[in-house]
Motif scaffolding. Structure first.
Motif, PDB file in Angstrom:
ATOM      1  N   GLN A  21       0.823  -1.209   0.000  1.00 26.21           N
ATOM      2  CA  GLN A  21       0.000   0.000   0.000  1.00 26.21           C
ATOM      3  C   GLN A  21       0.856   1.257   0.000  1.00 26.21           C
ATOM      4  O   GLN A  21       0.425   2.298  -0.492  1.00 26.21           O
ATOM      5  N   LYS A  22       2.089   1.176   0.504  1.00 25.82           N
ATOM      6  CA  LYS A  22       2.909   2.388   0.514  1.00 25.82           C
ATOM      7  C   LYS A  22       3.399   2.763  -0.884  1.00 25.82           C
ATOM      8  O   LYS A  22       3.946   3.850  -1.075  1.00 25.82           O
ATOM      9  N   TYR A  23       3.191   1.880  -1.861  1.00 29.25           N
ATOM     10  CA  TYR A  23       3.485   2.214  -3.255  1.00 29.25           C
ATOM     11  C   TYR A  23       2.207   2.580  -3.997  1.00 29.25           C
ATOM     12  O   TYR A  23       2.202   2.682  -5.213  1.00 29.25           O
ATOM     13  N   GLY A  24       1.118   2.734  -3.254  1.00 26.67           N
ATOM     14  CA  GLY A  24      -0.143   3.092  -3.893  1.00 26.67           C
ATOM     15  C   GLY A  24      -0.888   1.902  -4.478  1.00 26.67           C
ATOM     16  O   GLY A  24      -1.865   2.091  -5.204  1.00 26.67           O
ATOM     17  N   VAL A  25      -0.416   0.678  -4.172  1.00 21.87           N
ATOM     18  CA  VAL A  25      -1.057  -0.519  -4.720  1.00 21.87           C
ATOM     19  C   VAL A  25      -2.248  -0.900  -3.842  1.00 21.87           C
ATOM     20  O   VAL A  25      -2.098  -1.155  -2.657  1.00 21.87           O
ATOM     21  N   THR A  27      -5.493  -2.942  -2.184  1.00 22.50           N
ATOM     22  CA  THR A  27      -5.530  -4.301  -1.664  1.00 22.50           C
ATOM     23  C   THR A  27      -6.443  -5.205  -2.500  1.00 22.50           C
ATOM     24  O   THR A  27      -6.225  -6.414  -2.577  1.00 22.50           O
ATOM     25  N   ARG A 132      -8.810  -1.793 -12.510  1.00 22.06           N
ATOM     26  CA  ARG A 132      -8.433  -0.475 -13.037  1.00 22.06           C
ATOM     27  C   ARG A 132      -7.021  -0.509 -13.618  1.00 22.06           C
ATOM     28  O   ARG A 132      -6.739   0.096 -14.625  1.00 22.06           O
ATOM     29  N   SER A 232      -3.865  14.294   2.678  1.00 21.48           N
ATOM     30  CA  SER A 232      -4.128  12.894   2.375  1.00 21.48           C
ATOM     31  C   SER A 232      -3.383  11.980   3.336  1.00 21.48           C
ATOM     32  O   SER A 232      -2.232  12.225   3.695  1.00 21.48           O
ATOM     33  N   SER A 233      -4.081  10.926   3.742  1.00 22.23           N
ATOM     34  CA  SER A 233      -3.527   9.978   4.703  1.00 22.23           C
ATOM     35  C   SER A 233      -4.088   8.605   4.351  1.00 22.23           C
ATOM     36  O   SER A 233      -5.075   8.512   3.615  1.00 22.23           O
ATOM     37  N   ALA A 234      -3.494   7.542   4.880  1.00 23.40           N
ATOM     38  CA  ALA A 234      -3.952   6.194   4.540  1.00 23.40           C
ATOM     39  C   ALA A 234      -5.380   5.966   5.040  1.00 23.40           C
ATOM     40  O   ALA A 234      -5.800   6.516   6.052  1.00 23.40           O
ATOM     41  N   VAL A 235      -6.116   5.161   4.313  1.00 17.60           N
ATOM     42  CA  VAL A 235      -7.468   4.779   4.723  1.00 17.60           C
ATOM     43  C   VAL A 235      -7.518   3.257   4.855  1.00 17.60           C
ATOM     44  O   VAL A 235      -6.597   2.562   4.442  1.00 17.60           O
ATOM     45  N   THR A 236      -8.596   2.732   5.447  1.00 24.35           N
ATOM     46  CA  THR A 236      -8.710   1.282   5.631  1.00 24.35           C
ATOM     47  C   THR A 236     -10.012   0.788   5.019  1.00 24.35           C
ATOM     48  O   THR A 236     -10.901   1.574   4.686  1.00 24.35           O
ATOM     49  N   GLN A 256      -8.921   3.429  -3.031  1.00 24.74           N
ATOM     50  CA  GLN A 256      -7.570   3.916  -3.213  1.00 24.74           C
ATOM     51  C   GLN A 256      -6.884   3.943  -1.853  1.00 24.74           C
ATOM     52  O   GLN A 256      -7.540   4.003  -0.823  1.00 24.74           O
ATOM     53  N   THR A 257      -5.565   3.946  -1.857  1.00 24.54           N
ATOM     54  CA  THR A 257      -4.840   3.764  -0.605  1.00 24.54           C
ATOM     55  C   THR A 257      -4.894   4.974   0.305  1.00 24.54           C
ATOM     56  O   THR A 257      -4.719   4.856   1.514  1.00 24.54           O
ATOM     57  N   MET A 258      -5.111   6.154  -0.290  1.00 27.41           N
ATOM     58  CA  MET A 258      -5.094   7.370   0.536  1.00 27.41           C
ATOM     59  C   MET A 258      -6.352   8.176   0.294  1.00 27.41           C
ATOM     60  O   MET A 258      -6.962   8.105  -0.768  1.00 27.41           O
TER      61      MET A 258
END
Lengths: 317, 233
Positions: A21-25, A27, A132, A232-236, A256-258
């Motif tokens: 997720q830290k690369y924007g990938v 889940t 996507r 922007s921050s991470a979401v779950t 999306q990751t953020m």
């Protein structure tokens, strides 16, 4: 197996792609992880193995070898060689059999698991489909007519004809009008008083703009005392955001990751499967519980699944 | 040295915890974020699944079977107390070739018009800074960049395009960035890079990482085609 007809939206999904997720990938992964895991357990797979996620209108499939399979989740009237068969059970299908689906009776998504799992490439540790971006799962796309998919061979578990059934007591509270339990999010305190009460008591409608990315809800317009300029921050999974139009969004598997919208609450893990079975037009309400309660409920569900798994594995020997 | 204890720790749902170091876009805060994120990874906290750094926050995802919020909070506070930020940050400088204008930059003239500049001036202003990647997210490989000159900040288009090609370089308000994948979007498109920002089969899969510095370099269409051909191989 050969896909004779793909159905409405059929994709290969496992538990999801974690660690990137830290690369924007994203889940991705199965929308209803409970149904996915039970289907896999029933056919003797690892619980997180890839299955076919079937949406509303199911596919038509011809098996080119003997398979042990299970269909769990929504009630989509599955038939084998035109004979109805029960969901949440392991079923044996001889080579040449036809699997098909009929009327959608309840719920939204069902999972077809086969003993051995589906033979698709593992990308970044997962077989889940990222529609996507066009990778993962079966060539990064939904299944189409004419696709052939192979099944991996597992070393144990011959073609046992033992039929397993799942105690309904361990099921999530599936319903078309559920109460989804939530824990407070970091921006819950910003609720204007009335809005906070409305959020936890009124009904919200799943709008047509709802899909694997997230569910947009219609209901009482919710207001915050101030809308902070959020970075922007991470979401779950299950995060409920509130954009300035006042209509909450529940983030789901393809989120999306953020995100930069205020996060007012999170749907608890054991109720995510309940959400996964909702369709546009269904309604839900929210109920707040404590973080500790949410974690206890999760552990209880994990225990139940472990017990089911042990029972299946033990009796196989 | 006792280390920095300037992060606040709070739960985010039942399976994640956030450590927040500040509230604005700031290079020092961001450096702390990235550094602490790496530190948490190295320490291998039991139950931790992954950490995601953003502008001012590190979000740690964990397995509720293997840990609990109170346990994660305890361990993270302990790490905060013992944490010493890296003295030197390994900051990579990545050159990003961009073919500006023409069919790759349909909004370049609009941006120029908005600010009473020539297209060449807009390009000069865009390539001048060394941009910082504050975070990667939103889309695989998408870099959140800081450092766009306010001489060319331009609001998003009134109605978004249905499809923006991958590699498109654009401006949206005070943000500039590069679309890694074809998506709909409302950015003002000023150019396109032949670089591939995302490779699912490589590790790491993203060309950019938080902390990288980006320098945009203008190239001709011929060079773009050449570089694109090399990328394909």
């Amino acid at each position: 197996m050969i896909i004779l007809h793909p159905g409405f939206l059929t994709t290969i999904q496992d538990r999801g792609r974690y660690g990137f997720q830290k690369y924007g990938v994203l889940t991705n992964g199965a929308m209803d992880p409970f149904a996915l895991r039970v289907a896999n357990i029933l056919v003797g797979n690892e619980p997180d193995e890839a299955a076919m996620e079937i949406t509303l209108q199911g596919p038509s499939i011809e098996f080119t070898e003997d398979v042990n399979l299970a269909v769990c989740g929504a009630s989509l009237s599955p038939t084998l060689n035109e004979q109805p068969f029960p969901e949440w059970r392991r079923v044996f299908a001889k080579s040449g059999s036809h699997l098909s689906f009929g009327k959608s009776l309840a719920g939204c998504r069902a999972y077809l698991a086969v003993h051995g799992g589906f033979d698709v490439p593992i990308v970044m540790g997962s077989k889940s489909t990222y529609l996507r971006a066009g990778f993962g799962g079966f060539s990064g796309r939904a299944l189409q007519k004419g696709d052939t998919i192979n099944v991996c061979t597992l070393s144990f578990g011959q073609q046992s004809k033992r039929n397993w059934y799942v105690n309904p007591a361990i099921f999530p509270s599936y319903s078309s009008h559920p109460i989804a339990r939530v824990v407070r999010g970091p921006d819950f305190e910003r609720f204007a008083t009335e809005s906070g009460q409305h959020f936890l008591s009124r009904s919200f409608l799943i709008s047509p703009q709802s899909d694997r990315m997230g569910y947009r809800l219609n209901g009482p317009t919710l207001k915050l005392t101030e809308w902070p300029d959020k970075l922007s921050s991470a979401v779950t999974l299950g995060t409920i955001q509130l954009p300035s139009d006042g209509n909450p969004i529940i983030l789901m598997a393809d989120r999306q990751t953020m995100g930069g919208y205020p996060c007012i609450a999170q749907v608890i893990g054991v109720d995510i499967p309940v959400l996964a079975q909702l369709k546009p037009g269904d309604k839900l309400r929210f109920q707040e519980i404590s973080l500790e309660e949410a974690q206890n409920l999760w552990r209880e569900q994990e225990r139940n699944l472990q017990i089911l798994r042990q029972a299946v594995l033990f009796k196989e020997v | 040295m006792a280390g920095y204890l300037q992060g606040t720790v709070y739960p985010f749902g039942e399976a994640a915890v956030v450590i927040q170091f500040g509230e604005k876009i700031d290079e020092n805060i961001n450096r702390l974020v990235r550094s602490f994120g790496r530190y948490v990874e190295q320490c291998k906290i039991p139950g931790m699944i992954e950490q995601v750094p953003a502008f001012t926050t590190v979000t740690v995802f964990y397995d509720v079977q293997k840990s609990s919020y109170s346990e994660m909070e305890r361990l993270l506070l302990y790490l905060l107390a013992s944490f010493e930020p890296d003295a030197t940050d390994e900051e990579r400088i990545i050159e990003v070739p961009v073919c500006y204008g023409g069919e790759f930059g349909p909004d370049l003239s609009h941006v120029a018009l908005c600010h009473g500049l020539t297209e060449d001036s807009v390009i000069r202003i865009h390539i001048e800074p060394l941009y910082t990647v504050y975070a990667v997210g939103f889309s695989p490989g998408f870099p959140y960049l800081g450092g766009l000159s306010d001489k060319i900040t331009t609001p998003r288009r009134a109605s978004p395009r249905l499809n923006i090609s991958a590699g498109s370089v654009g401006i949206a308000g005070a943000q500039t960035g590069i679309y890694p994948l074809a998506t709909p979007g409302g950015w003002q498109l000023i150019g396109r890079t032949p670089l591939n920002l995302f490779h699912p089969d490589e590790n790491p899969p993203s060309l950019f990482q938080a902390g990288d510095r980006i320098k945009f370099v203008p190239i001709s269409m011929d060079t773009w085609k050449e570089l694109k051909g090399l990328q394909a191989r």
